[in-house]
Design a protein around this motif. Structure first.
Motif, mmCIF file in Angstrom:
data_model
loop_
_atom_site.group_PDB
_atom_site.id
_atom_site.type_symbol
_atom_site.label_atom_id
_atom_site.label_comp_id
_atom_site.label_asym_id
_atom_site.label_seq_id
_atom_site.Cartn_x
_atom_site.Cartn_y
_atom_site.Cartn_z
ATOM 1 N N MET A 5 0.850 -1.156 0.000
ATOM 2 C CA MET A 5 0.000 0.000 0.000
ATOM 3 C C MET A 5 0.905 1.231 0.000
ATOM 4 S SD MET A 5 -2.985 0.880 2.726
ATOM 5 C CE MET A 5 -2.782 -0.712 3.387
ATOM 6 N N THR A 6 0.630 2.152 -0.878
ATOM 7 C CA THR A 6 1.452 3.356 -0.962
ATOM 8 C C THR A 6 0.579 4.582 -0.796
ATOM 9 O OG1 THR A 6 1.194 3.424 -3.345
ATOM 10 C CG2 THR A 6 3.145 2.298 -2.493
ATOM 11 N N LYS A 7 1.210 5.641 -0.363
ATOM 12 C CA LYS A 7 0.521 6.901 -0.150
ATOM 13 C C LYS A 7 0.271 7.561 -1.498
ATOM 14 C CE LYS A 7 1.349 11.228 2.180
ATOM 15 N NZ LYS A 7 2.258 11.929 3.044
ATOM 16 N N THR A 8 -0.975 7.966 -1.697
ATOM 17 C CA THR A 8 -1.318 8.666 -2.930
ATOM 18 C C THR A 8 -2.093 9.916 -2.568
ATOM 19 O OG1 THR A 8 -3.363 7.429 -3.149
ATOM 20 C CG2 THR A 8 -1.447 6.571 -4.324
ATOM 21 N N THR A 9 -2.004 10.905 -3.391
ATOM 22 C CA THR A 9 -2.752 12.131 -3.171
ATOM 23 C C THR A 9 -4.169 11.921 -3.671
ATOM 24 O OG1 THR A 9 -0.740 13.393 -3.502
ATOM 25 C CG2 THR A 9 -2.813 14.600 -3.626
ATOM 26 N N GLU A 21 3.550 10.500 9.916
ATOM 27 C CA GLU A 21 4.478 11.593 9.599
ATOM 28 C C GLU A 21 5.928 11.132 9.589
ATOM 29 O OE1 GLU A 21 3.722 14.640 12.495
ATOM 30 O OE2 GLU A 21 2.055 15.467 11.348
ATOM 31 N N GLU A 22 6.260 10.115 10.389
ATOM 32 C CA GLU A 22 7.639 9.642 10.475
ATOM 33 C C GLU A 22 7.979 8.619 9.399
ATOM 34 O OE1 GLU A 22 8.986 8.176 14.240
ATOM 35 O OE2 GLU A 22 8.621 10.082 15.240
ATOM 36 N N THR A 23 7.097 7.642 9.225
ATOM 37 C CA THR A 23 7.433 6.522 8.350
ATOM 38 C C THR A 23 6.748 6.567 6.992
ATOM 39 O OG1 THR A 23 5.620 5.148 9.191
ATOM 40 C CG2 THR A 23 7.728 5.035 10.372
ATOM 41 N N GLY A 24 5.653 7.326 6.883
ATOM 42 C CA GLY A 24 4.903 7.365 5.630
ATOM 43 C C GLY A 24 3.990 6.170 5.443
ATOM 44 N N PRO A 32 -8.896 10.366 15.988
ATOM 45 C CA PRO A 32 -8.874 10.913 14.623
ATOM 46 C C PRO A 32 -7.786 11.951 14.373
ATOM 47 C CG PRO A 32 -10.963 11.416 15.728
ATOM 48 C CD PRO A 32 -10.149 10.620 16.667
ATOM 49 N N THR A 33 -7.146 12.460 15.428
ATOM 50 C CA THR A 33 -6.083 13.447 15.236
ATOM 51 C C THR A 33 -4.694 12.806 15.220
ATOM 52 O OG1 THR A 33 -5.983 13.873 17.621
ATOM 53 C CG2 THR A 33 -7.409 15.311 16.298
ATOM 54 N N ALA A 34 -4.634 11.481 15.225
ATOM 55 C CA ALA A 34 -3.343 10.790 15.247
ATOM 56 C C ALA A 34 -2.531 11.136 13.999
ATOM 57 C CB ALA A 34 -3.547 9.277 15.332
ATOM 58 N N THR A 35 -1.229 11.383 14.215
ATOM 59 C CA THR A 35 -0.344 11.688 13.095
ATOM 60 C C THR A 35 0.767 10.653 12.959
ATOM 61 O OG1 THR A 35 1.022 13.104 14.499
ATOM 62 C CG2 THR A 35 -0.745 14.178 13.247
ATOM 63 N N LEU A 36 0.821 9.728 13.903
ATOM 64 C CA LEU A 36 1.848 8.687 13.881
ATOM 65 C C LEU A 36 1.193 7.320 13.940
ATOM 66 C CD1 LEU A 36 4.306 10.196 16.528
ATOM 67 C CD2 LEU A 36 4.564 10.258 14.049
ATOM 68 N N GLN A 63 4.761 4.606 19.812
ATOM 69 C CA GLN A 63 5.394 3.878 20.905
ATOM 70 C C GLN A 63 6.884 4.198 20.982
ATOM 71 O OE1 GLN A 63 4.168 -0.092 19.836
ATOM 72 N NE2 GLN A 63 2.436 -0.063 21.267
ATOM 73 N N ARG A 64 7.546 4.287 19.836
ATOM 74 C CA ARG A 64 8.965 4.656 19.826
ATOM 75 C C ARG A 64 9.171 6.054 20.395
ATOM 76 N NH1 ARG A 64 8.889 2.186 14.772
ATOM 77 N NH2 ARG A 64 8.774 4.200 13.701
#
Length: 150
Positions: free
Chosen positions: A1-5, A114-117, A129-133, A139-140
Motif C-alpha cells: 500500500m502506498t501513499k497517494t494524493t 508523519e515519520e514513516t509514511g 482521529p487526530t493521530a499523526t503517527l 510507541q517509539r
C-alpha cells in the motif's frame, strides 16, 4: 500500500457517510479512499464544533460573577473555575490538532504516519482521529521521551 494524493473527499456511492463498522470491514487497498476521508472529515468537523461550543459556554460561565461572603465557598468557586480553565486549555490544544487534521485531509496527507509514511490504520484513526503517527512510531516516540525526557 502506498501513499497517494486524493482529490476532494466524497461520501459513499449512494451519497451518505459511511459508518464505523462499514469502514472497519473495508479492504486494505481501499485505505483512505474518498468515502473514508469524508467520514473522518465529518467526524473532525463535528469535534471542532463541539470544542468551539464548549469554549463559548466556558466564557459565559466565567462571566457570571457570584459574590459569596464565605471564604470556603469562594475558594470552591475559584477552584472550579481553575479546573474549567485547565480543561479548556487542553481542549484548545485539541482544537488545534483537529484543525491540522482537517487541513491534512484537504492536502491529501491524512491517515499516513508523519515519520514513516506508512498507514496509521483505521482502528487507530477511529479511536483518535487526530493521530499523526502509526502505533509503532508513537510507541517509539513515547519510549524516547521516557528514556531521555523531552
Amino acid at each position: 500500500m502506498t501513499k497517494t494524493t486524493k482529490s476532494t473527499p466524497a461520501a459513499s456511492a449512494d451519497g451518505r457517510l459511511l459508518t464505523e463498522d462499514e469502514i472497519r470491514v473495508m479492504n486494505e487497498k481501499d485505505y483512505m479512499n474518498p468515502a473514508q476521508l469524508a467520514f473522518f472529515k465529518a467526524r473532525l468537523q463535528q469535534l471542532e464544533k463541539d470544542l468551539l461550543r464548549n469554549a463559548g459556554e466556558t466564557t459565559e460561565h466565567l462571566r457570571e460573577t457570584v459574590l459569596v461572603p464565605d471564604p470556603a465557598d469562594r475558594a470552591t468557586i475559584e477552584e472550579e473555575h481553575a479546573l474549567e480553565l485547565r480543561t479548556r486549555d487542553r481542549e484548545r490544544k485539541l482544537l488545534k490538532k483537529v484543525q491540522q487534521s482537517i487541513a491534512s485531509i484537504d492536502g491529501g496527507d491524512y491517515g499516513w504516519c508523519e515519520e514513516t509514511g506508512e498507514p496509521i490504520g483505521i482502528p487507530r484513526l477511529i479511536a483518535r482521529p487526530t493521530a499523526t503517527l502509526s502505533l509503532e512510531a508513537q510507541q517509539r516516540r513515547e519510549l524516547k521521551q521516557k528514556l531521555y525526557g523531552d
